[in-house]
Design a protein around this motif. Structure first.
Motif, short mmCIF file in Angstrom:
data_model
loop_
_atom_site.label_atom_id
_atom_site.label_comp_id
_atom_site.label_asym_id
_atom_site.label_seq_id
_atom_site.Cartn_x
_atom_site.Cartn_y
_atom_site.Cartn_z
N ARG A 231 0.83 -1.21 0.00
CA ARG A 231 0.00 0.00 0.00
C ARG A 231 0.87 1.27 0.00
O ARG A 231 0.54 2.28 -0.61
CB ARG A 231 -0.94 0.01 1.21
N MET A 232 2.01 1.18 0.70
CA MET A 232 2.93 2.32 0.70
C MET A 232 3.56 2.52 -0.67
O MET A 232 3.72 3.65 -1.13
CB MET A 232 4.02 2.10 1.76
N VAL A 233 3.92 1.41 -1.33
CA VAL A 233 4.46 1.51 -2.69
C VAL A 233 3.40 2.07 -3.63
O VAL A 233 3.68 2.89 -4.51
CB VAL A 233 4.96 0.13 -3.16
N GLU A 234 2.16 1.63 -3.43
CA GLU A 234 1.04 2.12 -4.24
C GLU A 234 0.89 3.64 -4.09
O GLU A 234 0.51 4.32 -5.04
CB GLU A 234 -0.25 1.43 -3.76
N SER A 235 1.21 4.15 -2.89
CA SER A 235 1.07 5.58 -2.62
C SER A 235 2.29 6.38 -3.06
O SER A 235 2.37 7.59 -2.81
CB SER A 235 0.84 5.79 -1.12
N GLY A 236 3.26 5.71 -3.68
CA GLY A 236 4.42 6.40 -4.21
C GLY A 236 5.52 6.67 -3.22
O GLY A 236 6.38 7.52 -3.46
N LEU A 237 5.56 5.93 -2.10
CA LEU A 237 6.57 6.17 -1.08
C LEU A 237 7.91 5.50 -1.39
O LEU A 237 8.90 5.77 -0.73
CB LEU A 237 6.07 5.70 0.28
N GLY A 238 7.93 4.61 -2.36
CA GLY A 238 9.16 3.93 -2.70
C GLY A 238 8.89 2.64 -3.44
O GLY A 238 7.78 2.40 -3.93
N VAL A 239 9.91 1.79 -3.52
CA VAL A 239 9.77 0.46 -4.13
C VAL A 239 10.04 -0.56 -3.04
O VAL A 239 10.58 -0.23 -1.98
CB VAL A 239 10.74 0.27 -5.31
N SER A 240 9.68 -1.81 -3.30
CA SER A 240 9.86 -2.85 -2.28
C SER A 240 10.49 -4.09 -2.90
O SER A 240 10.39 -4.31 -4.12
CB SER A 240 8.52 -3.20 -1.64
N VAL A 241 11.12 -4.88 -2.05
CA VAL A 241 11.64 -6.20 -2.43
C VAL A 241 10.85 -7.21 -1.62
O VAL A 241 10.77 -7.10 -0.40
CB VAL A 241 13.14 -6.31 -2.13
#
Length: 308
Positions: A231-241
């Motif tokens: 959800r944070m990645v969806e909000s543009g806060l960063g990328v995830s592994v």
């Protein structure tokens, strides 16, 4: 005393039939074998159990006492052994399994459903826990076994690796990395990272890979659950592994394989030198079989790697 069950059964057969040959036939043995077992038993007890002559075999007073006592004891023993054997054939009961969240959601539901279909009287109770809690639950005997990321302290457990689950990149579909077919780990330099916290078994492995590829991790957020990270990645806060088994269900996010491929070892763990119950063995085997049916990790082609 070194007395065997075979000797006692041979004694009872002779005592009942009053004849060595007939006793041997009833036990599917030779007469010399029966005679030898009776002799060995008498030597071990240091007492004569039968009076023998050419016409008959008669128990002595000690033999009569032993016969009466053994008939009762062996009947009870056979009942106990039959019960133990029936336990090995059991298909009902409760099995407690602790699993890390990504596996609780990505693998265990199918396994529980398969067990319910194959063994309707068997209940699988899932404990959805962070890696450190899974290890503690197994170590403390609170669960029958666990499904986790391969632990660092393997000497504490008996482990069986059943699957290699590769790490992938998760980013917004508008992110520049989304245009690549495969993403080298070194491309994560300078990227804002949203990662699972250190209660996750995967975080240790992700940090190792970032360090191995010279990436100084810019971790902007740490979460306890992959859903929160997505959800944070969806909000543009960063990328995830994330591991491939925990892919996001969102049309706003895309996943890309990370190169070179790095995987986490999905491992069944139980307390060292402790046997599982028959029903727990069934569930252990079902999880292993289900993992074997999962598709293998796709490999990025050389062309894709170069274009990345």
């Amino acid at each position: 005393m070194n007395i065997s069950l075979r000797q006692l059964r041979a004694f009872l057969a002779v005592a009942k039939l009053r004849h060595f040959r007939r006793a041997a036939e009833s036990l599917h043995l030779t007469q010399p074998a029966i005679s030898r077992q009776i002799t060995d038993l008498e030597n071990e007890l240091d007492v004569r159990l039968f009076d023998r002559n050419t016409r008959e075999v008669v128990p002595t007073e000690a033999g009569r006492y032993l016969q009466v006592a053994l008939e009762r004891v062996l009947e009870e023993l056979e009942g106990v052994l039959a019960h133990v054997h029936s336990e090995s054939e059991r298909r009902h009961g409760k099995v407690r399994v602790a699993a890390v969240p990504t596996l609780s959601a990505g693998l265990m539901p199918q396994c529980i459903a398969a067990c319910a279909q194959a063994y309707p009287e068997l209940t699988v109770q899932l404990h959805d826990q962070a890696q450190v809690m899974v290890l503690d639950s197994v170590r403390g005997g609170e669960v029958d076994f666990g499904l986790a990321i391969e632990p660092g302290e393997k000497e504490t457990f008996d482990c069986e690796t059943i699957l290699r689950d590769p790490f992938v990149l998760v980013c917004h579909r508008t992110h520049p990395l989304a245009r690549l077919t495969a993403v080298p780990w070194k491309k994560l330099r300078g990227e804002a990272l949203v990662l699972l916290d250190h209660t996750s078994g995967s975080r240790r492995l992700i940090d190792q890979q970032l360090a191995a590829h010279g990436v100084q991790a810019n971790v902007v957020q740490q979460t306890g659950h992959t859903h929160t990270a997505f959800r944070m990645v969806e909000s543009g806060l960063g990328v995830s592994v994330t591991p491939r088994l925990s892919l996001p269900a969102s049309d706003q996010l895309v996943t890309r394989p990370l190169t070179p491929t790095a995987s986490r070892a999905i491992t069944l763990i139980r307390r060292r030198h402790r046997s599982l119950s028959p029903v727990a063995e069934l569930v252990w085997a079902q999880i292993r079989a289900m993992a074997a049916q999962l598709p293998q990790a796709p490999r990025a082609s050389l062309k894709d790697a170069k274009s990345a």
